[in-house]
Design an enzyme around this catalytic site. Structure first.
Site, PDB file in Angstrom:
ATOM      1  N   TRP A  40      15.401 -47.999-107.066  1.00 39.22           N
ATOM      2  CA  TRP A  40      15.300 -47.802-108.509  1.00 39.22           C
ATOM      3  C   TRP A  40      16.241 -46.635-108.843  1.00 39.22           C
ATOM      4  O   TRP A  40      16.014 -45.510-108.412  1.00 39.22           O
ATOM      5  CB  TRP A  40      13.859 -47.473-108.869  1.00 39.22           C
ATOM      6  CG  TRP A  40      13.575 -46.945-110.251  1.00 39.22           C
ATOM      7  CD1 TRP A  40      13.148 -45.684-110.568  1.00 39.22           C
ATOM      8  CD2 TRP A  40      13.653 -47.656-111.486  1.00 39.22           C
ATOM      9  NE1 TRP A  40      12.955 -45.568-111.912  1.00 39.22           N
ATOM     10  CE2 TRP A  40      13.262 -46.763-112.521  1.00 39.22           C
ATOM     11  CE3 TRP A  40      14.018 -48.961-111.835  1.00 39.22           C
ATOM     12  CZ2 TRP A  40      13.231 -47.125-113.862  1.00 39.22           C
ATOM     13  CZ3 TRP A  40      13.989 -49.327-113.176  1.00 39.22           C
ATOM     14  CH2 TRP A  40      13.589 -48.418-114.183  1.00 39.22           C
ATOM     15  N   SER A  42      16.860 -44.170-110.951  1.00 35.74           N
ATOM     16  CA  SER A  42      15.938 -43.604-111.941  1.00 35.74           C
ATOM     17  C   SER A  42      16.618 -42.679-112.942  1.00 35.74           C
ATOM     18  O   SER A  42      17.288 -41.718-112.569  1.00 35.74           O
ATOM     19  CB  SER A  42      14.852 -42.819-111.185  1.00 35.74           C
ATOM     20  OG  SER A  42      14.218 -41.891-112.034  1.00 35.74           O
ATOM     21  N   GLY A  43      16.381 -42.946-114.223  1.00 30.60           N
ATOM     22  CA  GLY A  43      16.909 -42.067-115.269  1.00 30.60           C
ATOM     23  C   GLY A  43      16.285 -40.684-115.166  1.00 30.60           C
ATOM     24  O   GLY A  43      16.952 -39.669-115.363  1.00 30.60           O
ATOM     25  N   PHE A  44      15.013 -40.657-114.851  1.00 32.02           N
ATOM     26  CA  PHE A  44      14.299 -39.390-114.666  1.00 32.02           C
ATOM     27  C   PHE A  44      15.003 -38.569-113.590  1.00 32.02           C
ATOM     28  O   PHE A  44      15.317 -37.389-113.791  1.00 32.02           O
ATOM     29  CB  PHE A  44      12.858 -39.727-114.239  1.00 32.02           C
ATOM     30  CG  PHE A  44      11.964 -38.558-113.960  1.00 32.02           C
ATOM     31  CD1 PHE A  44      12.172 -37.732-112.874  1.00 32.02           C
ATOM     32  CD2 PHE A  44      10.852 -38.295-114.783  1.00 32.02           C
ATOM     33  CE1 PHE A  44      11.317 -36.665-112.598  1.00 32.02           C
ATOM     34  CE2 PHE A  44       9.992 -37.224-114.520  1.00 32.02           C
ATOM     35  CZ  PHE A  44      10.225 -36.414-113.420  1.00 32.02           C
ATOM     36  N   ASP A  54      15.394 -35.824-119.497  1.00 34.10           N
ATOM     37  CA  ASP A  54      15.569 -37.275-119.495  1.00 34.10           C
ATOM     38  C   ASP A  54      15.370 -37.737-120.934  1.00 34.10           C
ATOM     39  O   ASP A  54      14.289 -38.192-121.315  1.00 34.10           O
ATOM     40  CB  ASP A  54      14.511 -37.869-118.542  1.00 34.10           C
ATOM     41  CG  ASP A  54      14.580 -39.375-118.447  1.00 34.10           C
ATOM     42  OD1 ASP A  54      15.571 -39.955-118.925  1.00 34.10           O
ATOM     43  OD2 ASP A  54      13.631 -39.969-117.891  1.00 34.10           O
ATOM     44  N   ASP A  81      17.824 -48.107-114.241  1.00 33.05           N
ATOM     45  CA  ASP A  81      17.058 -47.707-115.409  1.00 33.05           C
ATOM     46  C   ASP A  81      18.053 -47.603-116.559  1.00 33.05           C
ATOM     47  O   ASP A  81      18.877 -46.698-116.602  1.00 33.05           O
ATOM     48  CB  ASP A  81      16.417 -46.343-115.108  1.00 33.05           C
ATOM     49  CG  ASP A  81      15.579 -45.812-116.253  1.00 33.05           C
ATOM     50  OD1 ASP A  81      15.595 -46.432-117.336  1.00 33.05           O
ATOM     51  OD2 ASP A  81      14.914 -44.780-116.054  1.00 33.05           O
ATOM     52  N   HIS A 186       4.499 -49.436-119.292  1.00 34.90           N
ATOM     53  CA  HIS A 186       4.397 -48.079-118.762  1.00 34.90           C
ATOM     54  C   HIS A 186       3.170 -47.384-119.334  1.00 34.90           C
ATOM     55  O   HIS A 186       2.704 -47.699-120.443  1.00 34.90           O
ATOM     56  CB  HIS A 186       5.669 -47.289-119.077  1.00 34.90           C
ATOM     57  CG  HIS A 186       5.932 -46.203-118.070  1.00 34.90           C
ATOM     58  ND1 HIS A 186       5.196 -46.046-116.923  1.00 34.90           N
ATOM     59  CD2 HIS A 186       6.879 -45.210-118.036  1.00 34.90           C
ATOM     60  CE1 HIS A 186       5.651 -45.028-116.235  1.00 34.90           C
ATOM     61  NE2 HIS A 186       6.680 -44.496-116.884  1.00 34.90           N
TER      62      HIS A 186
HETATM   63  C1  SPV Z   1      12.457 -43.270-114.503  1.00 35.20           C
HETATM   64  O1  SPV Z   1      12.356 -43.161-113.293  1.00 35.20           O
HETATM   65  O2  SPV Z   1      13.406 -42.799-115.135  1.00 35.20           O
HETATM   66  C2  SPV Z   1      11.433 -43.957-115.265  1.00 35.20           C
HETATM   67  C3  SPV Z   1      10.114 -44.086-114.678  1.00 35.20           C
HETATM   68  O3  SPV Z   1      11.712 -44.334-116.340  1.00 35.20           O
HETATM   69  S1  SPV Z   1       9.184 -42.682-115.027  1.00 35.20           S
HETATM   70  O4  SPV Z   1       9.921 -41.543-114.645  1.00 35.20           O
HETATM   71  O5  SPV Z   1       7.926 -42.790-114.292  1.00 35.20           O
HETATM   72  O6  SPV Z   1       8.974 -42.697-116.459  1.00 35.20           O
HETATM   73 MG    MG Z   2      13.576 -43.673-117.079  1.00 38.22          MG
END
Ligand code: SPV
Ligand code: MG
Length: 557
Positions: A40, A42-44, A54, A81, A186
């Site tokens: 994944w 991930s944007g985070f 983020d 993401d 989510h």
């Molecule tokens: C990300 O990983 O950027 C997500 C998932 O969007 S979360 O961080 O759990 O929101």
């Molecule tokens: Mg994200």
């Protein structure tokens, strides 16, 4: 197989598909190594790694560069993401095209308006897009993809925004209707109840995706049993990195010593393995010209040599530390090697080792120098063999042209042999030190004085006891091993140690007492090719007082 098709296969296979988040190529590689099904992006994590929130702060191009790095680092599928698609449906189309080209298997888009806010930030403005608008984005995304296996994950933030289960279901149904391949619902609840309730009520045919970040007590199995076919551990990786780095930096700051954290960090070799340094070496060995390959010079200066001949000159120092007009032999050797571009130098010491303390050198000691010989000393430095290895006896001076030519050798093993030996022998002169005599395949047609010839010869036989009528040259104490040559001689030496330790070996009473020529003869007997660089003079050795006197005279001229 393309990542898109791999991911489709994972979805068809029974059981949950489990992803873990990454923020760069290295973390993605660790995800793959841990045997997750997919990565994944991930944007985070990517935002956090850039030290920004983020919240659509990073541009698409910035995120895309990281995503490309991730897809290139792994062989498992990558799901990106895509946040809210960086704008409206038109922006989404461009995003899908770019991410597909970057090699991702699919992308997730969420129904927050631009600019988005990470689902967990409290006290920030959070708005959801109108359903029609978001459905347009999904249709645009599906239209933009070129690979039919590419997946679009539609993610609703209805539960996060506090709009309730019914709104979440209403949106999910509409998104599925618009063409989404999977639905991500989510939740920032600390318990899984919310998403479980959603799954129970879900009547669509699209697989569901869960991201158990805050409701972390729910296991993959529980979520799967509830109806979630895909589970994403989205950001645990970077949170682990933060904690670990903080601990390590804290300790370093207080202890002021690297060893304080050594047991908490990955060994260097582990980093090299993860990032493919071995592959780099192999490629260099295969594609760079031989003369550009790195060289380790191993100077063997452990023995006493012909002790009586040089006493009392060497009563307090090894031969290599004899002074020749203001510089020791070793200093002159190191200077000559430096002139040939060789700066990685290893010295094997033994007799009067405390006298050899030149800076910038790696030392290995053969403390059994009295009972052993050159072969043993050479392999004392084995752990320092890096790249090609140039072996050099510690008591010779040589013309740098010899080393320069030797470094161009295409062979795995090349030794330098002097043909002036046969001329001297005809005049009845042979050095009292019993040289390592060599028989080469050809007698060189002409070898110009002091300069190495242009061609490579082959060694047929070598040994101090080789019949002088058969020999035509002498080994001068300089040899070059290619990387492959090094690997082979190391393996053979270890095998010989098991078989011949303490036992007669070629001309030597034991393997430990073997000269290099004994070892080289063994290689020839095993059908390995030993190339010879033919020279005619251009070097000097010190075995006797007379040698030493000549060296002074030559150096002056
Ligand atoms: C990300 O990983 O950027 C997500 C998932 O969007 S979360 O961080 O759990 O929101
Ligand atoms: Mg994200």
């Amino acid at each position: 197989m393309r990542g898109t098709s791999q991911f489709r296969l994972l979805l068809r296979r029974p059981g949950p598909v489990v992803l873990a988040g990454a923020h760069h190529g290295l973390s993605a590689r660790l995800v793959e190594e841990a045997q997750f099904d997919a990565v994944w992006a991930s944007g985070f994590e990517i935002s956090a790694a850039h030290a920004v929130p983020d919240a659509n702060i990073l541009t698409m191009a910035e995120n895309l560069a990281v995503v490309k790095n991730i897809t290139e680092a792994v062989t498992i599928p990558v799901i990106a993401d895509g946040d809210n698609g960086y704008g409206n449906a038109v922006n989404v189309m461009r995003m899908v095209q770019e991410y597909e080209k970057a090699g991702v298997a699919g992308i997730s888009i969420e129904d927050q308006v631009f600019p988005k806010r990470c689902s967990f930030y409290a006290g920030v403005k959070r708005e959801l897009e109108r359903i029609e608008e978001f459905c347009g984005k999904i249709r645009a995304a599906k239209r933009a993809q070129t690979d039919p296996d590419f997946v679009i994950i539609a993610r609703t933030e209805a539960l996060i925004a506090g709009w309730g289960l019914d709104e979440a279901l209403r949106r999910a149904r509409a998104y599925a209707q618009a063409g989404a391949d999977l639905i991500l619902v989510h939740s920032k609840s600390s318990r899984p109840d919310e998403v479980m309730a959603f799954a129970r009520a879900w009547d669509g045919d699209r697989p569901l995706v869960a991201v158990p970040t805050t409701y972390h007590t729910a296991s993959v199995e529980e979520l799967y049993a509830a109806g979630f076919e895909v589970v994403i551990f989205a950001n645990q990786g970077i949170r682990a990195a933060i904690k670990s780095m903080r601990e390590v930096f804290g300790r370093l700051r207080s202890e002021h010593r690297g060893s304080a954290v050594e047991d908490r960090i990955a060994p260097l070799g582990e980093v090299y393995r993860l990032i493919g340094v071995e592959q780099l070496r192999a490629s260099e060995a295969e594609y760079l010209p031989a003369e550009d390959r790195p060289v380790t010079a191993v100077i063997v200066a452990a023995g006493k040599g012909f002790e009586q001949e040089l006493m009392p000159l060497i009563a307090d120092r090894p031969k290599a530390m004899l002074d020749v007009r203001g510089k020791t032999i070793l200093e002159r050797q190191i200077e000559a090697l430096g002139a040939c571009g060789i700066r990685r130098i290893v010295i094997v010491r033994g007799y009067r080792k405390e006298k050899i303390t030149l800076p910038g050198i790696r030392y290995y000691d053969n403390d059994r120098y009295e009972e052993t010989n050159v072969l043993t000393s050479f392999f004392c430095a084995e752990e320092a063999f890096e790249g090609r290895v140039l072996l050099l006896y510690g008591d010779i001076l040589f013309d740098t042209a010899i080393v320069e030519k030797l470094l161009r050798s295409p062979a795995d093993i090349t030794i330098v042999v002097d043909h002036a030996w046969s001329e001297n022998r005809l005049q009845g002169i042979e050095h009292p030190s019993r040289p390592e005599r060599v028989k080469t395949l050809r007698r060189p047609v002409s070898v110009s004085r002091f300069l190495p010839s242009d061609t490579w010869n082959t060694v047929v036989k070598i040994g101090r006891a080789l019949d002088p009528s058969e020999a035509n040259a002498e080994f001068i104490g300089m040899a070059l091993f290619s990387e492959r040559g090094v690997e082979r001689v190391k393996a053979i030496y270890h095998e010989l140690q098991r078989r011949y330790s303490g036992r007669p070996f070629h001309e030597a009473a034991t393997l430990e007492q073997a000269s290099l020529s004994d070892f080289l003869q063994e290689l020839i007997d095993r059908d390995m090719e030993i190339a010879a660089l033919d020279i005619y003079k251009g070097w000097m050795e010190v075995d006797t007082f007379e040698d030493y006197r000549k060296m002074w005279a030559e150096i002056e001229s």
